[in-house]
Design a protein around this motif. Structure first.
Motif, short mmCIF file in Angstrom:
data_model
loop_
_atom_site.label_atom_id
_atom_site.label_comp_id
_atom_site.label_asym_id
_atom_site.label_seq_id
_atom_site.Cartn_x
_atom_site.Cartn_y
_atom_site.Cartn_z
N UNK A 215 0.43 21.35 -11.29
CA UNK A 215 -0.57 21.71 -12.30
C UNK A 215 -1.95 21.12 -12.04
N UNK A 216 -2.19 20.69 -10.82
CA UNK A 216 -3.50 20.16 -10.46
C UNK A 216 -3.69 20.38 -8.97
N UNK A 217 -4.71 19.72 -8.41
CA UNK A 217 -4.99 19.88 -6.98
C UNK A 217 -5.20 18.51 -6.36
N UNK A 218 -4.43 18.22 -5.31
CA UNK A 218 -4.66 17.00 -4.56
C UNK A 218 -5.79 17.23 -3.57
N UNK A 219 -6.61 16.20 -3.36
CA UNK A 219 -7.74 16.32 -2.44
C UNK A 219 -7.65 15.22 -1.39
N UNK A 220 -8.29 15.43 -0.23
CA UNK A 220 -8.24 14.41 0.83
C UNK A 220 -8.73 13.05 0.35
N UNK A 221 -7.96 12.04 0.66
CA UNK A 221 -8.31 10.68 0.24
C UNK A 221 -7.59 10.22 -1.01
N UNK A 222 -6.93 11.12 -1.74
CA UNK A 222 -6.13 10.69 -2.88
C UNK A 222 -5.06 9.70 -2.42
N UNK A 223 -4.84 8.67 -3.22
CA UNK A 223 -3.88 7.61 -2.90
C UNK A 223 -2.65 7.75 -3.80
N UNK A 224 -1.47 7.70 -3.19
CA UNK A 224 -0.20 7.75 -3.91
C UNK A 224 0.58 6.48 -3.60
N UNK A 225 0.73 5.60 -4.58
CA UNK A 225 1.48 4.37 -4.38
C UNK A 225 2.96 4.60 -4.59
N UNK A 226 3.77 3.84 -3.87
CA UNK A 226 5.22 3.97 -3.96
C UNK A 226 5.80 3.32 -5.21
N UNK A 227 5.04 2.41 -5.82
CA UNK A 227 5.64 1.50 -6.77
C UNK A 227 6.20 0.30 -6.03
N UNK A 228 6.58 -0.71 -6.78
CA UNK A 228 6.99 -1.98 -6.20
C UNK A 228 8.41 -1.93 -5.67
N UNK A 229 8.59 -2.41 -4.44
CA UNK A 229 9.92 -2.50 -3.85
C UNK A 229 10.74 -3.53 -4.62
#
Length: 272
Positions: A215-229
């Motif tokens: 429902x949106x658009x990802x753009x170059x440079x967007x950061x996706x964190x994994x969450x804490x191990x």
């Protein structure tokens, strides 16, 4: 490839790491290079440049909650079980893209906290095709007492986290990392405090990208964190050994490198 953003003679530029050389890329930023590419415009000795966060000003930062062991431990701190919905959708929160720090940067110690925590994470950066262009190390710094207070209202995390997120030292393309069963280690002042494996994520990176782009658009440079191990923060340990001013925190992920930061000795009060 191992990509970076570096500072040289007062200017920032994207680059490619080749041994002891940094090849400068023909683009204004690494995000722009990921979107449109570009040739090489020169090179520098690695010792002559300073590495910055790979994406110093990302368009957005989404931090997921993808490791079940961490979720269980964090929820248990509040006397809660894992919500059934966690197994149905890979949830995330938005962090602050205006508070990004890089390798060896000093991290502000926020006022009104006495429970400063590190969080051992990986982060993916989105490329020009909407897919993952590479991975880096991420520290989702957290003021746990502020976070606890705001989440008691049923919203957050927000103010307990938006003072700092650090990324680095480089961005490594997926082909170089292989299956992503990578060892992850956190040290404080040289003492190992956390150890986990990136391969233990409950949700896959493909699922995270798909959900982030729904429902949106990802753009170059967007950061996706994994969450804490699992075990990747002081909160999980429950020993109250919170970070202190002047502490050096090192987060290391196999195949990517070490992200090192020092906690500022002075409390920062913005707007004072």
């Amino acid at each position: 490839m191992r990509l970076c953003t570096f500072s040289f003679e007062g200017r920032a530029a994207p680059g490619r790491v080749e041994g002891e050389r940094i090849v400068e890329l023909a683009a204004p930023t690494l995000a722009a290079w990921l979107a449109a590419g570009g040739g090489d415009v020169g090179e520098h000795a690695a010792e002559d440049v300073r590495l910055l966060a790979p994406v110093p000003l990302p368009p957005s930062v989404r931090d997921f909650y993808a490791f079940e062991r961490h979720v269980r431990a964090a929820r248990a701190q509040r006397g809660l079980e894992v919500a059934p919905e966690w197994y149905r959708v890979p949830v995330f929160y938005f962090s602050n893209p205006a508070a990004i720090y890089g390798p060896d940067d000093e991290i502000p110690y926020p006022e009104e906290t006495s429970a400063l925590d590190y969080e051992l994470e990986a982060a993916a950066v989105v490329g020009g095709d909407g897919r993952i262009a590479g991975f880096t190390v991420m520290n989702d710094w957290s003021a746990r007492d502020l976070q606890k207070m705001e989440m008691a209202v049923g919203l957050g995390p927000a103010k307990g986290k938006d003072f700092a997120t650090s990324l680095g030292p480089v961005l490594v393309t997926p082909d170089e990392l292989g299956e992503l069963g990578l060892e992850m280690v956190a040290r404080v002042n040289g003492e190992e405090r956390s150890r986990g494996n990136l391969g233990d994520m409950h949700w896959t990176w493909e699922q995270l990208v798909e959900h982030a782009g729904r429902n949106t658009r990802l753009v170059p440079g967007d950061v996706l964190g994994s969450g804490t191990v699992g075990s990747g923060c002081i909160l999980e340990h429950g020993d109250g050994r919170w970070l202190r001013r002047g502490d050096e925190v090192e987060l290391e992920i196999e195949g990517i490198g070490v992200l090192r930061n020092t906690v500022a000795r002075e409390i920062v009060a913005y707007g004072a």
